[in-house]
Design an enzyme around this catalytic site. Sequence first.
Site, mmCIF file in Angstrom:
data_model
loop_
_atom_site.group_PDB
_atom_site.id
_atom_site.type_symbol
_atom_site.label_atom_id
_atom_site.label_comp_id
_atom_site.label_asym_id
_atom_site.label_seq_id
_atom_site.Cartn_x
_atom_site.Cartn_y
_atom_site.Cartn_z
ATOM 1 N N THR A 94 36.267 35.743 32.532
ATOM 2 C CA THR A 94 36.102 34.884 33.690
ATOM 3 C C THR A 94 37.213 33.846 33.791
ATOM 4 O O THR A 94 37.797 33.437 32.783
ATOM 5 C CB THR A 94 34.737 34.158 33.634
ATOM 6 O OG1 THR A 94 34.612 33.285 34.754
ATOM 7 C CG2 THR A 94 34.602 33.341 32.356
ATOM 8 N N GLY A 95 37.479 33.440 35.013
ATOM 9 C CA GLY A 95 38.427 32.363 35.244
ATOM 10 C C GLY A 95 37.756 31.011 35.149
ATOM 11 O O GLY A 95 38.416 29.972 35.221
ATOM 12 N N ASP A 133 39.862 40.188 40.095
ATOM 13 C CA ASP A 133 39.499 41.263 39.176
ATOM 14 C C ASP A 133 40.283 42.545 39.447
ATOM 15 O O ASP A 133 40.250 43.472 38.627
ATOM 16 C CB ASP A 133 37.995 41.585 39.294
ATOM 17 C CG ASP A 133 37.125 40.396 38.969
ATOM 18 O OD1 ASP A 133 37.446 39.691 38.002
ATOM 19 O OD2 ASP A 133 36.132 40.168 39.689
ATOM 20 N N ASP A 162 34.048 41.885 40.889
ATOM 21 C CA ASP A 162 33.825 41.864 42.340
ATOM 22 C C ASP A 162 34.870 41.086 43.116
ATOM 23 O O ASP A 162 34.866 41.101 44.334
ATOM 24 C CB ASP A 162 32.451 41.263 42.657
ATOM 25 C CG ASP A 162 32.460 39.744 42.549
ATOM 26 O OD1 ASP A 162 33.093 39.233 41.595
ATOM 27 O OD2 ASP A 162 31.850 39.085 43.401
ATOM 28 N N ASP A 207 32.993 40.736 34.736
ATOM 29 C CA ASP A 207 33.378 39.478 35.365
ATOM 30 C C ASP A 207 32.111 38.630 35.435
ATOM 31 O O ASP A 207 31.004 39.157 35.412
ATOM 32 C CB ASP A 207 33.921 39.756 36.768
ATOM 33 C CG ASP A 207 34.067 38.492 37.589
ATOM 34 O OD1 ASP A 207 34.741 37.567 37.108
ATOM 35 O OD2 ASP A 207 33.497 38.435 38.687
ATOM 36 N N LYS A 208 32.260 37.323 35.522
ATOM 37 C CA LYS A 208 31.072 36.459 35.588
ATOM 38 C C LYS A 208 30.616 36.227 37.020
ATOM 39 O O LYS A 208 29.556 36.701 37.424
ATOM 40 C CB LYS A 208 31.334 35.113 34.912
ATOM 41 C CG LYS A 208 30.102 34.201 34.920
ATOM 42 C CD LYS A 208 30.404 32.835 34.405
ATOM 43 C CE LYS A 208 31.172 32.000 35.415
ATOM 44 N NZ LYS A 208 30.345 31.662 36.618
ATOM 45 N N LYS A 227 44.259 38.636 33.333
ATOM 46 C CA LYS A 227 43.085 39.494 33.152
ATOM 47 C C LYS A 227 43.461 40.922 32.760
ATOM 48 O O LYS A 227 42.833 41.526 31.895
ATOM 49 C CB LYS A 227 42.227 39.503 34.425
ATOM 50 C CG LYS A 227 41.387 38.249 34.583
ATOM 51 C CD LYS A 227 40.311 38.423 35.636
ATOM 52 C CE LYS A 227 39.352 37.236 35.614
ATOM 53 N NZ LYS A 227 38.219 37.411 36.538
#
Length: 678
Positions: free
Chosen positions: A524-525, A574, A570, A374-375, A552
Amino acid sequence: MAHDHGEGGRHYETHPEEAAGQKPPETRRPGHGTHRHALEDFRRRFVVSTILTIPILILSEPVQELLGIVIRFPGSDYLLLALATVVYLYGGHPFLTGIVNELRARMPGMMTLIAVAITVAYVYSSAVVLGLVGGEGFFWELATLIDIMLLGHWVEMRSVLGASRALEELVRVMPSEAHLLRDAGTDDVPVDRLEPGDRVLVRPGEKVPVDGTVIEGATSVNEAMLTGESRPVEKRPDDEVIGGAVNGEGSIVVEVRRTGAETYLAQVIDLVRKAQESRSRTQDLADRAAFLLVVIALSVGAVTFAGWFALGEGTGFAVERAATVMVIACPHALGLAVPLVIAVSTALAAKSGFLIRDRSAFERAKDLTAVVFDKTGTLTTGVFGVTDILAFGGAAEDDVVRATASVEAHSEHPIARGVVRSAEERGIALLPVERFRAIPGVGVEGTVGGRSVRVVGPGYLAESGIDAGDGRIQALQRQGKTVVFLLEDDRLTGALALADIIRPESGEAIRRLKEMGVRCMMLTGDNRDVAAWVAGELGLDEFFAGVLPHEKAEKIREVQRRYRVAMVGDGINDAPALVEADLGIAIGAGTDVAVESADIVLVRSDPRDAAAVIDLAKKTYRKMLENLLWATGYNAVAIPLAAGVLIGAGILLTPAAGAVLMSASTVIVAINARLLRI
């Protein structure tokens, strides 16, 4: 819903929250209490059985022979039978019920092997005491086997305790009450009483209680935990807001659109539930070895009995040999081979900064070929900071930061906090501000040193006809960065570019993984421009941008068609992907939801630990194999000797000799597990 944590037939029930807005989660602890009860039950049975084992060992003839002592008194054999009966029925209860579950599932494993061994030992030894057959009893083997297996299961369960409370934590995100607007004012009501069409007031800093549409006011909301969007999202009338998002600096009135199971968060809960239910059941290495030993023990035991009976050695001798084979076929070392390695590995992992929650998933980490990060909050800090400073008209960069931060210091907007934080990091002293005013949807203004200072967005410049055609600004905006402009007396004197700051450890984490032959990706969103900038800075192999939470998990399944995948994240958004991946790794500083959905938690929030996880998994698996090979190798020698294949050479494995071999095997397995620390 039943969760299987690779326990080989050992199932513990959990009952997930069904949807947001139901009974408050503090009154419902799905699964967690059941897990603790099961753990406490194994501990209690182990303690009781171990205490009763002491007199059983003292009264057993094979043990007395080893110690060179003789303890006999009237009724000692019956006392031994009584003590062994308690250990068999009480201590052996989990295994006696476990064999029923395994046979129903047609998947005999460790429970079947243990149950067969202790039942044969108990029945045969009882027959010896009652004078029905001749030979020596196995009560000592029965008791110690139950003790060791209870200890192994207890150690194993402690390593996986804390099974997913993700659904409960998801519900905690939603506020329990909302400010319902009525003709006479506001009324605080439970969220589950809201209906579509109701209007609720959301004050600054509060969480939005339900999905709805803004009908009054303007603000910015933080949706990072829900959607992955790192930047605060401006909200005006007719804009939609998501339940669970954190309101920023302005009060808004929201008209309720969706409640209960229809809300965005409830749908994420459903995604997590489905992903957990669809996770395939896997047997661990010890269960596979146990299955083979079940077949071997029963087959060799039957052949041994038939062979000696056919040779005319008598029923008593044939039964004794067959019983010895089946009891010795379940080595104590096998019961400890995996749990001891897991215990050592778990301790090492904790010292290294990560906690193993799902052992079977951790074992699979050795086969990973791709890691998807995830970013926001994982590869980046999740906190806005100044990345670029532009000064115009001869102004100095520090003066641009000082003037901008001085005005922004009076605002609670996340971008404002990022500017002030950057000024503090540079050691720039702020100036006093007079007549500060926040302009909703525009920016802030105030008087600094007698000058009118405004900090605004690009929209204000366009509306005011102020030229900001510097090519550097367009380049920064193409990278997805947020650019704010400094106007002093309506003259453009500077600009600051802000972005979610990349963690300094992220680059090294990517490098280590690539050295291990693992492909590195990002999910990532956030928008594509921001994602492309981060991916370029870190040298990622692939990235997926603008991915919504419900997409995702599907994106992870898509990557799984090509690779064995770990997901590192996190946020709430996610959670479905963490559960769906072959290995879910949560950044420890992230949300409780991500942590409870993951198989492994990185306590230090350091992405470099993702590489350390894979390395430890490979070493742990190797130690498991070594221990299992030794434990099953013990059988390769002990079973033929117990069957009497070398009786012609005067070699026959007695129960006492079997005890020595069993002890040696257990000690070696324990020492080898400790070597993992080296």
